[in-house]
Write an enzyme that holds these catalytic residues in place. Structure first.
Site, PDB file in Angstrom:
ATOM      1  CG  HIS A  77      -2.245   0.631   1.012  1.00 53.18           C
ATOM      2  ND1 HIS A  77      -2.798   0.837  -0.236  1.00 53.18           N
ATOM      3  CD2 HIS A  77      -3.164   1.120   1.899  1.00 53.18           C
ATOM      4  CE1 HIS A  77      -3.985   1.409  -0.117  1.00 53.18           C
ATOM      5  NE2 HIS A  77      -4.222   1.607   1.166  1.00 53.18           N
ATOM      6  CG  ASN A 127      -8.361   5.482   4.932  1.00 50.33           C
ATOM      7  OD1 ASN A 127      -7.613   4.869   4.172  1.00 50.33           O
ATOM      8  ND2 ASN A 127      -9.428   4.916   5.471  1.00 50.33           N
ATOM      9  CG  ASN A 173      -9.923   4.096   1.236  1.00 47.57           C
ATOM     10  OD1 ASN A 173     -10.991   4.322   0.677  1.00 47.57           O
ATOM     11  ND2 ASN A 173      -9.719   3.005   1.946  1.00 47.57           N
TER      12      ASN A 173
END
Length: 263
Positions: A77, A127, A173
């Site tokens: 990520h 996020n 996100n």
């Protein structure tokens, strides 16, 4: 019979009740937007040092952001951060990272062929990465169309990269946070494939996992190709700016081009 009727009515009521409630995903997105706004509203524009003020002089300015999670730089990520680290190394400025609490991130000021660069690694969770990006854009006077986001892409296998010119966040996100905080989706993006999980592995577990030793070898090539593509993009002469809009940046740009042709 009476018990069965009552139980049926009970189930019907709660089924209808929960249908009216917002989904968990929608609630999470709403909460994230609220957090984005609170963190942005709490920011204060700082006084700049000489090097920071110099970037506001005449000339092209661009912001390159490696999206990810702080402290988890080696995960799928956070591959955007790995690409940004490789870019800094190629430019010979990898030792210049410094924390900037006013942008909630780590930054490097550099240049590529007369283009002044701000490299940014947010120190906020994925996020809410957009808060850091918006703060940096505000501090250095950089327009959304001059921001390049580097992030992981589930829909591409490891080894594949691609440039995306604006448009929706497509479920990412970190990108969604940037779109929300900047109030436009015109930002250029370098999408770095990490592939989807196999078997019963959840997406969440997959993106937060580290690359295997075999994947690391592929990743080394990916980092080189990604940096080559970034430098190529950053070295290009400015094209006519796409109009910023609260939504549909790419659609707005296409509409503007059609209008010009009609004239």
């Amino acid at each position: 019979m009476r018990t069965g009727w009552f139980f049926g009515r009970f189930c019907s009521f709660f089924s209808h009740f929960f249908e009216k409630l917002p989904s968990f995903v929608a609630m999470r997105r709403l909460l994230t937007r609220i957090i984005n706004r609170v963190l942005l509203d709490a920011s204060v524009t700082p006084a700049m040092t000489g090097a920071e003020a110099e970037i506001h002089t005449e000339g092209r300015r661009k912001l390159v952001v490696g999206l990810g999670n702080p402290g988890m730089e080696g995960t799928r990520h956070s591959v955007g951060m790995a690409v940004l680290g490789a870019l800094a190394a190629r430019l010979g400025v990898a030792d210049r990272w410094h924390g900037d609490r006013h942008v909630s991130g780590e930054v490097i000021l550099s240049e590529v062929q007369q283009t002044r660069l701000v490299l940014l690694r947010p120190r906020l969770l994925m996020n809410v990465n957009g808060v850091s990006v918006a703060k940096a854009a505000g501090k250095y006077g950089i327009r959304p169309e001059d921001i390049l986001l580097v992030h992981d892409e589930l829909d591409k296998p490891l080894g594949k990269i691609a440039i995306k010119h604006g448009g929706s966040a497509r479920g990412h996100n970190g990108v969604r946070s940037c779109v929300d905080c900047l109030q436009t989706d015109v930002m250029l993006r370098l999408r770095v494939g990490i592939g989807r999980p196999s078997g019963k592995t959840s997406v969440e577990r997959h993106v937060l996992s580290r690359f295997s030793s075999a994947e690391q070898k592929v990743l080394e090539s990916v980092l080189v190709q990604s940096v080559d593509l970034l430098i190529s993009q950053l070295s290009q002469q400015d094209s006519p700016s796409a109009p910023s809009s609260p939504a549909g940046g790419r659609a707005a740009a296409a509409a503007a081009q059609r209008k010009q042709k009609e004239v």
